[in-house]
Design a protein around this motif. Structure first.
Motif, PDB file in Angstrom:
ATOM      1  N   HIS A  20       0.847  -1.198   0.000  1.00 36.34           N
ATOM      2  CA  HIS A  20       0.000   0.000   0.000  1.00 36.34           C
ATOM      3  C   HIS A  20       0.879   1.243   0.000  1.00 36.34           C
ATOM      4  CE1 HIS A  20      -2.452   3.234   1.847  1.00 36.34           C
ATOM      5  NE2 HIS A  20      -3.414   2.684   1.118  1.00 36.34           N
ATOM      6  N   SER A  34       0.265   5.533   0.087  1.00 40.57           N
ATOM      7  CA  SER A  34      -0.777   6.532   0.303  1.00 40.57           C
ATOM      8  C   SER A  34      -0.719   7.622  -0.759  1.00 40.57           C
ATOM      9  CB  SER A  34      -0.626   7.154   1.694  1.00 40.57           C
ATOM     10  OG  SER A  34       0.535   7.979   1.737  1.00 40.57           O
ATOM     11  N   MET A  35      -1.819   8.342  -0.897  1.00 40.93           N
ATOM     12  CA  MET A  35      -1.842   9.481  -1.815  1.00 40.93           C
ATOM     13  C   MET A  35      -0.823  10.530  -1.389  1.00 40.93           C
ATOM     14  SD  MET A  35      -2.911  11.015  -4.458  1.00 40.93           S
ATOM     15  CE  MET A  35      -4.514  10.598  -5.101  1.00 40.93           C
ATOM     16  N   LEU A  60      -5.305  10.175 -12.688  1.00 47.81           N
ATOM     17  CA  LEU A  60      -6.424  10.421 -11.783  1.00 47.81           C
ATOM     18  C   LEU A  60      -7.248  11.638 -12.165  1.00 47.81           C
ATOM     19  CD1 LEU A  60      -4.669   9.712  -8.346  1.00 47.81           C
ATOM     20  CD2 LEU A  60      -6.155   8.184  -9.655  1.00 47.81           C
ATOM     21  N   LEU A  81     -10.967  11.079 -13.036  1.00 47.84           N
ATOM     22  CA  LEU A  81     -11.947  10.625 -12.058  1.00 47.84           C
ATOM     23  C   LEU A  81     -13.110  11.608 -11.969  1.00 47.84           C
ATOM     24  CD1 LEU A  81      -9.640   9.439  -9.114  1.00 47.84           C
ATOM     25  CD2 LEU A  81     -10.953   7.988 -10.675  1.00 47.84           C
ATOM     26  N   VAL A 126     -14.367  12.811  -6.270  1.00 50.20           N
ATOM     27  CA  VAL A 126     -13.743  11.539  -5.919  1.00 50.20           C
ATOM     28  C   VAL A 126     -12.263  11.768  -5.667  1.00 50.20           C
ATOM     29  CG1 VAL A 126     -13.196   9.205  -6.680  1.00 50.20           C
ATOM     30  CG2 VAL A 126     -15.409  10.215  -7.264  1.00 50.20           C
ATOM     31  N   ARG A 127     -11.795  11.353  -4.500  1.00 49.36           N
ATOM     32  CA  ARG A 127     -10.392  11.542  -4.144  1.00 49.36           C
ATOM     33  C   ARG A 127      -9.870  10.271  -3.496  1.00 49.36           C
ATOM     34  NH1 ARG A 127      -9.565  16.030   0.113  1.00 49.36           N
ATOM     35  NH2 ARG A 127     -10.428  14.366   1.431  1.00 49.36           N
ATOM     36  N   PRO A 128      -9.033   9.492  -4.184  1.00 49.69           N
ATOM     37  CA  PRO A 128      -8.482   8.276  -3.567  1.00 49.69           C
ATOM     38  C   PRO A 128      -7.505   8.607  -2.450  1.00 49.69           C
ATOM     39  CG  PRO A 128      -7.443   8.684  -5.687  1.00 49.69           C
ATOM     40  CD  PRO A 128      -8.533   9.709  -5.549  1.00 49.69           C
ATOM     41  N   ASP A 129      -7.515   7.758  -1.430  1.00 44.73           N
ATOM     42  CA  ASP A 129      -6.607   7.961  -0.298  1.00 44.73           C
ATOM     43  C   ASP A 129      -5.303   7.190  -0.454  1.00 44.73           C
ATOM     44  OD1 ASP A 129      -8.396   9.606   1.095  1.00 44.73           O
ATOM     45  OD2 ASP A 129      -9.473   7.857   1.851  1.00 44.73           O
ATOM     46  N   PHE A 138      -3.252   3.499  -2.716  1.00 48.64           N
ATOM     47  CA  PHE A 138      -3.239   2.524  -3.793  1.00 48.64           C
ATOM     48  C   PHE A 138      -2.535   1.251  -3.319  1.00 48.64           C
ATOM     49  CE2 PHE A 138      -2.767   6.854  -5.214  1.00 48.64           C
ATOM     50  CZ  PHE A 138      -3.804   7.008  -6.131  1.00 48.64           C
ATOM     51  N   THR A 139      -2.987   0.129  -3.845  1.00 46.04           N
ATOM     52  CA  THR A 139      -2.284  -1.122  -3.678  1.00 46.04           C
ATOM     53  C   THR A 139      -1.515  -1.384  -4.963  1.00 46.04           C
ATOM     54  OG1 THR A 139      -3.973  -1.988  -2.182  1.00 46.04           O
ATOM     55  CG2 THR A 139      -2.508  -3.587  -3.245  1.00 46.04           C
TER      56      THR A 139
END
Length: 368
Positions: free
Chosen positions: A286, A288-289, A333, A336, A340-343, A345-346
């Protein structure tokens, strides 16, 4: 968790509504918890706690079985001690669900209750597994758990219990007490948000569940492995590795820092983010953003990947200057939907180029 097995007596069967009105039950609608085991071995400080609470403490109760086909029942009951009476798992009847009206009717004296108590100082939850000798799914388990003549309740250690329940069919809910070795890594990854790992856990036979305690333990384990990884790198830097001239353990000074170390070398400054796993190098990790943004905005931001982290140390591979990857990801991104805001990623390690592996070991006592 703390574990015990109890042989069900006619009085204990009164805990189940299907048996309460039978002639061999003396008006008791509770399960006796033998003091010698429940108090003397499992919860020696509970009597004082119960006395302070008026003789009763509420616990969550999860009921499983008999067999492997019934869903778990999630209930709330009390553990009580009133006057000279026994310690008991008490409260309302345990009724047959409407969709399975005969569920508990086949239980008989001599069948077993496997009890897993959650909570350290006092029980906060009980996972109850009804094990019937007459149920084909329970037959081998009943034999493996069966008590010697004499005591009606005994405690079991985790390793002993894990060995005994191995005989149960794969879909049996008793396996939820312990994750199989090949699923531990999945749970640690799922605890960090890996959707594929969570999907593998959800696909286990029998719609088996992951408990809150197991997930919390996996999160703690992932945090411990991450901390171990940073300590290994700190020791690596402390020995002057990599031609560095100075370094700061940034995340130790500020836990929300989007990188773990800030390093000065003869070629210039760089930032280092450590990703550690007890598994193989190819295990997804993982990011993070905040770490992606920091990598995109930093002239040089390196990933240090530690795999096989354990008692002996770990194996280090380095992916240098991942800024281009981070900027490409951020650009992707922009498509998107608004809001929408991703926190985070894997990411598979295959997305990066890595150095040859370097073995890092914990220092011996004389080296410290």
């Amino acid at each position: 968790m703390r574990f015990a097995v109890k042989r069900l007596t006619p009085s204990d069967l009164g805990f189940f509504e299907a048996h309460f009105d039978k002639a061999n039950v003396s008006g008791q609608k509770s399960l006796n918890l033998n003091r010698r085991v429940f108090i003397d071995e499992l919860y020696p400080n509970l009597p004082d706690r119960l006395a302070a609470l008026g003789g009763a403490i509420r616990v969550s109760l999860q009921v499983n079985g008999p067999g492997a086909s019934y869903p778990a029942l999630e209930l709330s009951r009390k553990i009580t001690k009133r006057g000279s009476k026994n310690y008991r798992l008490n409260g309302e009847f345990l009724s047959n669900p409407k969709e399975a009206v005969g569920r508990f009717a086949a239980l008989a004296p001599g069948d077993l209750a496997l009890l897993a108590f959650e909570g350290s100082g006092e029980p906060t939850g009980v996972r109850f597994y009804a094990v019937s000798a007459a149920n084909p799914d329970d037959a081998a388990l009943h034999s493996a758990l069966n008590l010697p003549d004499g005591p009606s309740m005994v405690s079991l250690g985790a390793e002993d219990l894990a060995a005994r329940i191995a005989v149960a069919p794969p879909a049996h809910p008793v396996h939820d007490l312990f994750l199989e070795a090949d699923l531990v890594q999945d749970l640690e990854e799922a605890a960090q948000g890996d959707a594929q790992a969570a999907r593998r856990l959800l696909a286990r036979p029998g719609n088996r569940k992951v408990s809150i305690a197991q997930l919390a333990a996996a999160r703690r384990r992932a945090e411990e492995i991450g901390s171990d990884g940073e300590q290994l790198i700190a020791g690596h830097f402390g020995r002057g590795a990599g031609g560095l001239t100075d370094w700061v353990w940034s995340s130790a000074e500020n836990a929300i820092c989007p990188f773990d170390f800030e390093v000065q070398t003869a070629a210039g400054p760089l930032r280092v983010e450590v990703k550690a796993t007890s598994g193989a190098h190819g295990t997804a990790f993982h990011i993070s953003m905040a770490e992606i943004i920091a990598a995109a905005e930093t002239e040089r931001y390196d990933l240090y990947r530690l795999s096989g982290v354990g008692a002996d140390g770990g194996e280090l591979r380095i992916s240098e200057a991942i800024g281009d990857f981070a900027r490409e990801l951020l650009n992707a991104l922009t498509s998107l939907p608004p809001g929408v805001r991703p926190d985070g990623f894997t990411i598979s390690p295959e997305a990066f180029k890595w150095s040859s592996p370097l073995s890092l070991r914990w220092p011996d006592d004389e080296d410290e």
